[in-house]
Design a protein around this motif. Structure first.
Motif, PDB file in Angstrom:
ATOM      1  N   LEU A 117     -52.783 -58.226  19.576  1.00  0.00           N
ATOM      2  CA  LEU A 117     -53.650 -59.116  20.331  1.00  0.00           C
ATOM      3  C   LEU A 117     -52.888 -60.392  20.651  1.00  0.00           C
ATOM      4  CD1 LEU A 117     -56.510 -59.833  21.417  1.00  0.00           C
ATOM      5  CD2 LEU A 117     -56.970 -60.848  19.165  1.00  0.00           C
ATOM      6  N   ASN A 124     -57.700 -53.702  14.575  1.00  0.00           N
ATOM      7  CA  ASN A 124     -58.871 -53.689  15.439  1.00  0.00           C
ATOM      8  C   ASN A 124     -59.958 -52.806  14.836  1.00  0.00           C
ATOM      9  OD1 ASN A 124     -60.317 -54.223  17.963  1.00  0.00           O
ATOM     10  ND2 ASN A 124     -60.027 -52.037  18.348  1.00  0.00           N
ATOM     11  N   ILE A 160     -63.437 -56.326  19.083  1.00  0.00           N
ATOM     12  CA  ILE A 160     -63.555 -56.695  20.491  1.00  0.00           C
ATOM     13  C   ILE A 160     -64.858 -56.098  21.010  1.00  0.00           C
ATOM     14  CG2 ILE A 160     -62.505 -56.565  22.773  1.00  0.00           C
ATOM     15  CD1 ILE A 160     -59.798 -56.221  21.398  1.00  0.00           C
ATOM     16  N   ARG A 179     -67.105 -65.363  16.079  1.00  0.00           N
ATOM     17  CA  ARG A 179     -66.504 -65.487  17.405  1.00  0.00           C
ATOM     18  C   ARG A 179     -65.231 -66.317  17.370  1.00  0.00           C
ATOM     19  NH1 ARG A 179     -65.521 -64.622  21.318  1.00  0.00           N
ATOM     20  NH2 ARG A 179     -66.501 -65.804  22.980  1.00  0.00           N
ATOM     21  N   ASP A 184     -60.303 -64.388  23.421  1.00  0.00           N
ATOM     22  CA  ASP A 184     -60.967 -63.345  24.198  1.00  0.00           C
ATOM     23  C   ASP A 184     -59.994 -62.628  25.130  1.00  0.00           C
ATOM     24  OD1 ASP A 184     -63.340 -63.921  23.005  1.00  0.00           O
ATOM     25  OD2 ASP A 184     -64.243 -64.922  24.736  1.00  0.00           O
ATOM     26  N   VAL A 185     -60.173 -61.330  25.221  1.00  0.00           N
ATOM     27  CA  VAL A 185     -59.345 -60.517  26.117  1.00  0.00           C
ATOM     28  C   VAL A 185     -59.801 -60.711  27.546  1.00  0.00           C
ATOM     29  CG1 VAL A 185     -58.642 -58.170  26.697  1.00  0.00           C
ATOM     30  CG2 VAL A 185     -58.927 -58.818  24.302  1.00  0.00           C
ATOM     31  N   ASP A 189     -64.815 -58.613  27.153  1.00  0.00           N
ATOM     32  CA  ASP A 189     -64.235 -58.193  25.881  1.00  0.00           C
ATOM     33  C   ASP A 189     -64.002 -59.420  25.007  1.00  0.00           C
ATOM     34  OD1 ASP A 189     -63.914 -55.325  26.460  1.00  0.00           O
ATOM     35  OD2 ASP A 189     -62.486 -56.021  27.968  1.00  0.00           O
ATOM     36  N   GLN A 190     -65.024 -59.771  24.244  1.00  0.00           N
ATOM     37  CA  GLN A 190     -64.969 -60.968  23.414  1.00  0.00           C
ATOM     38  C   GLN A 190     -64.469 -60.637  22.014  1.00  0.00           C
ATOM     39  OE1 GLN A 190     -68.888 -62.742  23.624  1.00  0.00           O
ATOM     40  NE2 GLN A 190     -68.544 -63.484  25.712  1.00  0.00           N
ATOM     41  N   VAL A 191     -63.688 -61.551  21.450  1.00  0.00           N
ATOM     42  CA  VAL A 191     -63.042 -61.313  20.161  1.00  0.00           C
ATOM     43  C   VAL A 191     -63.828 -61.957  19.022  1.00  0.00           C
ATOM     44  CG1 VAL A 191     -60.969 -61.745  18.767  1.00  0.00           C
ATOM     45  CG2 VAL A 191     -60.748 -61.087  21.185  1.00  0.00           C
TER      46      VAL A 191
END
Length: 206
Positions: A117, A124, A160, A179, A184-185, A189-191
């Protein structure tokens, strides 16, 4: 002459609060057992056809991806490709996703895999379950076991998640993920980063 004594067999057993992990002979992987579930590394699942069927049925079900219809599998070949990728994770990196068995049926997939990431090596976290298996606490039970089994790796765990996938967001938070907007990707797609794992009884709703 001395008396020959047969060496005692070596037995290795790890016990954790929610599950036991039994190391497989001649294998780097582990089968996990919780109170209700068996988590079987995809490369150890003997019935390849049943494994592929479950992958296809879960990932082609529009209810699984009601939050992101564009992610629904369209062809069975996609399930075969995903199966091969997940198998390779276990074979090459010794860590990956599990087929989750409940009452003799594959009800979902969960676990962690090595992931990069933004240049950082992380784990992941992934979970997908049949719609009919939801609401019983199975996802929490499976993911918690997989996270505990991976704690010895000493790597940061992330998840994600689409902001519209509210059940996944709720489960992640109950597991201790928080969060991390700066990582964030994409907006879809939030990390989330694992901080303080919780053993929350209210998680039995997921």
């Amino acid at each position: 002459a001395g008396v020959f004594q047969r060496p005692r067999p070596f037995v290795c057993l790890y016990i954790r609060p929610l599950y036991t992990a039994l190391p497989l002979r001649y294998s780097r992987t582990m089968i996990l057992s919780t109170e209700r579930l068996s988590l079987i590394p995809v490369n150890e699942f003997r019935d390849v056809n049943a494994l592929t069927d479950a992958l296809w049925e879960i990932h082609s079900d529009t209810r699984t991806y009601s939050h992101r219809p564009d992610l629904v599998m369209k062809q069975r070949s996609e399930a075969i490709q995903l199966r091969d990728q997940w198998t390779e994770d276990w074979q090459q990196k010794g860590r990956g996703y599990y087929a989750v068995s409940y009452q003799g049926e594959i009800v979902g997939f969960a676990g962690v895999r090595h992931y990069i990431l933004a240049g950082d090596a992380v784990l992941n976290t992934y979970y997908r379950f049949r719609p009919g298996a939801q609401g019983k606490g199975l996802a929490y039970e499976a993911v918690k076991a997989a996270l505990d089994a991976s704690a010895q790796l000493g790597k940061e765990c992330i998840a994600i998640i689409s902001p519209d996938n509210l059940p996944s967001v709720t489960l992640a938070r109950r597991l201790g993920f928080r969060r991390s907007p700066d990582r964030d990707v994409s907006p879809e797609d939030q990390v989330y980063v694992l901080q303080n794992p919780r053993n929350d009884a209210t998680a039995n709703q997921l």
